[in-house]
Design an enzyme around this catalytic site. Sequence first.
Site, PDB file in Angstrom:
ATOM      1  N   CYS A  99      91.480  88.795   6.425  1.00 25.77           N
ATOM      2  CA  CYS A  99      92.510  89.310   7.001  1.00 25.77           C
ATOM      3  C   CYS A  99      93.343  88.856   7.921  1.00 25.77           C
ATOM      4  O   CYS A  99      93.449  89.062   9.064  1.00 25.77           O
ATOM      5  CB  CYS A  99      92.202  90.987   7.487  1.00 25.77           C
ATOM      6  N   ASP A 234      85.361  87.094   0.354  1.00 25.44           N
ATOM      7  CA  ASP A 234      85.200  86.280   1.516  1.00 25.44           C
ATOM      8  C   ASP A 234      84.409  84.829   1.518  1.00 25.44           C
ATOM      9  O   ASP A 234      84.724  83.917   2.095  1.00 25.44           O
ATOM     10  CB  ASP A 234      84.989  86.952   3.087  1.00 25.44           C
ATOM     11  N   ALA A 244      91.068  92.601   1.443  1.00 26.29           N
ATOM     12  CA  ALA A 244      90.756  93.781   0.345  1.00 26.29           C
ATOM     13  C   ALA A 244      91.412  93.658  -0.620  1.00 26.29           C
ATOM     14  O   ALA A 244      91.020  94.019  -1.843  1.00 26.29           O
ATOM     15  CB  ALA A 244      90.580  95.130   1.021  1.00 26.29           C
ATOM     16  N   CYS A 277      99.005  91.250   2.398  1.00 25.88           N
ATOM     17  CA  CYS A 277      98.959  91.639   4.030  1.00 25.88           C
ATOM     18  C   CYS A 277     100.030  92.697   4.215  1.00 25.88           C
ATOM     19  O   CYS A 277     101.089  92.286   4.313  1.00 25.88           O
ATOM     20  CB  CYS A 277      99.186  90.404   4.776  1.00 25.88           C
TER      21      CYS A 277
END
Length: 349
Positions: A99, A234, A244, A277
Amino acid sequence: MKDVLPKTAKWIKENAVQFDPNNNLIVTSSGQKISYDYLIMATGLQLDYHKVKGLVEALKTGKVCSIYSPVYVKQTFSAIKNFKGGNAVFTFPNTPIKCPGAPQKIMYLAEDYFRKHGIHVDANVMYFTSLPVIFGVKKYANALMKIVEKRNINVSLRHNLIEVVPDKNLAVFENLDKPGAIHTVNYELLHVTPPMSPLDVLKSSPLVDGSGWVDVNKDTLQHVRFSNVFAIGDCTNLPTSRTAAGIAAQSGVLYRNLVSFIEKKPISAIYNGYTSCPLITGYGKCILAEFDYNQQPLETFPINQDKEMWMFYFMKKDLMPQLYWQLMLRGNWEGPQLIRKLAHFGMSR
């Protein structure tokens, strides 16, 4: 965990300590050897707080915080509420992270909190990032630079946190463009995004590349050397942001390609690097960044998504958690590709 596992799945409550893909075996922490026909790697990554000198000790002081760990996340809002002025410092490390928008999101929220409570006049908000740009996609980077300029947030590019001196409230940064050049900043609030890396158990595994990430074909998510191994998220070396949203898009590709492989059919599903994002820039404001492997916007809605909008904030705060818990974890959400095509009358990728 048991609430989201499929009812037919067997939950083995042990750590994997060894991967032996040459023999299709996994060894657990009790020494149990588990054989497999097909393996899906989804181990995530690890947080390396200890790699910043003095950071673990500093996180006990009340002025230093981090949203990335369940151990430290709850003290973040307390640190923001207790801030009365001075330097509020936020960092982005010199490693891949999960993230990558989050280090900025918490900064914008903190600055907005200071503003709403009249503290902003005494606050000097500072963002130190190891990256050469504030965001990897030019369209959104341009929008974010306008925001930091408007809100008097000081951005220092190519600076990496290497040490925290908690008894003196000092953060020490290395200038990555001038190796050995050190920049020290006094702080009254310090939010740290820790360095991150592949799990230690993977680093010596045959499954990984030279950097320790699971080595997969970026299009199919199939391992480049062990054909019965696939990976997602990841832990992989996919050249896209670890989010995600990215995992949701990858999940459909992995599922279809794994089924094809099991049925001995050609693998044909392709992952285009889609990731997203939702960049929260304050209470009730958000930019919805969506892009692909080529760092080109791949937006869902037929509007300009580099604008701060309440709609995107609502989606991030209220809609996306429901998508995650109710759809994605049940295998019913592969990202907004269908919505995107409908919104763009079939003209979008």
